[in-house]
Design an enzyme around this catalytic site. Sequence first.
Site, mmCIF file in Angstrom:
data_model
loop_
_atom_site.group_PDB
_atom_site.id
_atom_site.type_symbol
_atom_site.label_atom_id
_atom_site.label_comp_id
_atom_site.label_asym_id
_atom_site.label_seq_id
_atom_site.Cartn_x
_atom_site.Cartn_y
_atom_site.Cartn_z
ATOM 1 N N ASN A 131 0.811 -1.223 0.000
ATOM 2 C CA ASN A 131 0.000 0.000 0.000
ATOM 3 C C ASN A 131 0.848 1.279 0.000
ATOM 4 O OD1 ASN A 131 -2.434 1.770 0.892
ATOM 5 N ND2 ASN A 131 -0.966 1.983 2.571
ATOM 6 N N TYR B 17 4.270 9.344 -11.299
ATOM 7 C CA TYR B 17 3.288 8.551 -10.532
ATOM 8 C C TYR B 17 2.558 7.561 -11.453
ATOM 9 C CZ TYR B 17 -0.623 7.656 -7.293
ATOM 10 O OH TYR B 17 -1.560 7.069 -6.468
ATOM 11 N N LYS C 78 2.596 3.421 -11.379
ATOM 12 C CA LYS C 78 1.418 2.580 -11.149
ATOM 13 C C LYS C 78 1.139 1.682 -12.368
ATOM 14 C CE LYS C 78 0.352 3.951 -6.915
ATOM 15 N NZ LYS C 78 0.500 3.064 -5.756
ATOM 16 N N THR D 191 -6.970 11.466 2.234
ATOM 17 C CA THR D 191 -5.752 11.224 3.024
ATOM 18 C C THR D 191 -4.799 12.403 2.849
ATOM 19 O OG1 THR D 191 -4.621 10.219 1.159
ATOM 20 C CG2 THR D 191 -5.938 8.728 2.537
HETATM 21 P P1 NAP Z 1 -0.591 8.701 2.343
HETATM 22 O O1 NAP Z 1 -1.672 9.253 3.189
HETATM 23 O O2 NAP Z 1 0.407 9.645 1.772
HETATM 24 O O3 NAP Z 1 0.173 7.547 3.182
HETATM 25 C C1 NAP Z 1 1.271 6.912 2.594
HETATM 26 C C2 NAP Z 1 1.759 5.784 3.480
HETATM 27 O O4 NAP Z 1 2.926 5.245 2.846
HETATM 28 C C3 NAP Z 1 2.142 6.246 4.879
HETATM 29 O O5 NAP Z 1 1.838 5.266 5.847
HETATM 30 C C4 NAP Z 1 3.643 6.414 4.759
HETATM 31 O O6 NAP Z 1 4.252 6.174 6.019
HETATM 32 C C5 NAP Z 1 4.026 5.314 3.764
HETATM 33 N N1 NAP Z 1 5.259 5.680 3.082
HETATM 34 C C6 NAP Z 1 5.484 6.797 2.336
HETATM 35 N N2 NAP Z 1 6.767 6.843 1.962
HETATM 36 C C7 NAP Z 1 7.356 5.728 2.479
HETATM 37 C C8 NAP Z 1 8.684 5.234 2.469
HETATM 38 N N3 NAP Z 1 9.668 5.902 1.843
HETATM 39 N N4 NAP Z 1 8.948 4.064 3.103
HETATM 40 C C9 NAP Z 1 7.963 3.391 3.750
HETATM 41 N N5 NAP Z 1 6.695 3.816 3.805
HETATM 42 C C10 NAP Z 1 6.409 4.982 3.186
HETATM 43 O O7 NAP Z 1 -1.167 7.889 1.111
HETATM 44 P P2 NAP Z 1 -2.618 7.225 0.873
HETATM 45 O O8 NAP Z 1 -3.475 8.220 0.209
HETATM 46 O O9 NAP Z 1 -3.053 6.528 2.096
HETATM 47 O O10 NAP Z 1 -2.209 6.175 -0.267
HETATM 48 C C11 NAP Z 1 -2.094 4.776 -0.057
HETATM 49 C C12 NAP Z 1 -1.950 4.105 -1.408
HETATM 50 O O11 NAP Z 1 -3.113 4.370 -2.188
HETATM 51 C C13 NAP Z 1 -0.766 4.614 -2.239
HETATM 52 O O12 NAP Z 1 -0.159 3.544 -2.919
HETATM 53 C C14 NAP Z 1 -1.418 5.556 -3.247
HETATM 54 O O13 NAP Z 1 -0.676 5.671 -4.433
HETATM 55 C C15 NAP Z 1 -2.753 4.870 -3.472
HETATM 56 N N6 NAP Z 1 -3.803 5.770 -3.961
HETATM 57 C C16 NAP Z 1 -4.288 6.744 -3.170
HETATM 58 C C17 NAP Z 1 -5.303 7.570 -3.658
HETATM 59 C C18 NAP Z 1 -5.909 8.663 -2.824
HETATM 60 O O14 NAP Z 1 -6.833 9.338 -3.319
HETATM 61 N N7 NAP Z 1 -5.468 8.869 -1.594
HETATM 62 C C19 NAP Z 1 -5.801 7.387 -4.964
HETATM 63 C C20 NAP Z 1 -5.265 6.369 -5.756
HETATM 64 C C21 NAP Z 1 -4.266 5.562 -5.235
HETATM 65 P P3 NAP Z 1 5.550 6.977 6.558
HETATM 66 O O15 NAP Z 1 5.416 8.396 6.142
HETATM 67 O O16 NAP Z 1 5.472 6.759 8.026
HETATM 68 O O17 NAP Z 1 6.708 6.292 5.942
#
Ligand code: NAP
Length: 245
Positions: A85, A152, A156, A185
């Site tokens: 994730n 990005y 993906k 988020t």
């Molecule tokens: P987020 O709020 O930015 O959270 C990202 C998570 O990834 C955090 O727990 C962060 O933890 C971890 N992370 C980031 N950089 C990292 C690193 N270098 N090493 C280890 N862990 C790392 O993102 P989210 O929105 O929850 O997204 C989760 C997934 O859903 C992602 O793959 C994103 O591409 C996908 N997604 C999200 C959306 C959306 O609308 N939010 C839409 C499409 C896809 P730390 O900072 O503690 O490391």
Amino acid sequence: MPTSTLTVLSGASRGLGLSLARQALAAGHQLITLARSELQLDAPQGAHQHLQVDLASAEGAQQAAKALQALLSQTQAQRYVLINNAGTVDPVGQASHLLDAQAITQALQLNVASVMSLTAAFLQGAPQDAQRQVLNISSGAGRKPVSGWAVYGSSKAALDFYTQTLKLENPELAVCSLAPGVVDTDMQGHIRSQSRDQFPNLNRFIDLHQQGQLSSPDETAERILRHLDSPAFGQHILDDIRHYE
Ligand code: NAP
């Protein structure tokens, strides 16, 4: 008796990952999480282990894969789930401005290469006679180009292609590369803070937020875990959670 499940989840410290982590524990899963931050969750004794690692570096990914394999060898469950994730949308910018090679490399490492290392560790560490599922959190941005998201979207799209190859090599494995929809988020907040010249779609994301059209991380996590539990999981290797209730 319910099936005993061990879930490995990256990016569990915030956003969608934190909701998935809490709900997996509430459903009785044993949980191994990964993120750069520390993570303390409300879990029964011994049910949660956290690996604090930077998955945007090759060294971090290598260490994490080794540690994960060692942890998995000490576990016992009937079902093993890997949820890749963790991800980043950075660097955002027009292709003509993507000069920061390190930022590009880190994004590809986190969004794609680390997934490959963690998945290899999972496949070697989780018993082959257990039920095994691999879920990669992808994005619609990898299926249709978005201006400003060259890195990005490419990452993906690569994740989708990797997942298809994983299935080809392991037909018995339930695998899916799943777009989660637009989720409220930190990542969405970061997207709304971009400049319009580098990210021309800015208004769309500001509008979605203002109109309350983002789904909550809890609601999305609930749908994802329900999908993982259903026989429909893995029937479509490239999928979108918005196709399900
Ligand atoms: P987020 O709020 O930015 O959270 C990202 C998570 O990834 C955090 O727990 C962060 O933890 C971890 N992370 C980031 N950089 C990292 C690193 N270098 N090493 C280890 N862990 C790392 O993102 P989210 O929105 O929850 O997204 C989760 C997934 O859903 C992602 O793959 C994103 O591409 C996908 N997604 C999200 C959306 C959306 O609308 N939010 C839409 C499409 C896809 P730390 O900072 O503690 O490391």
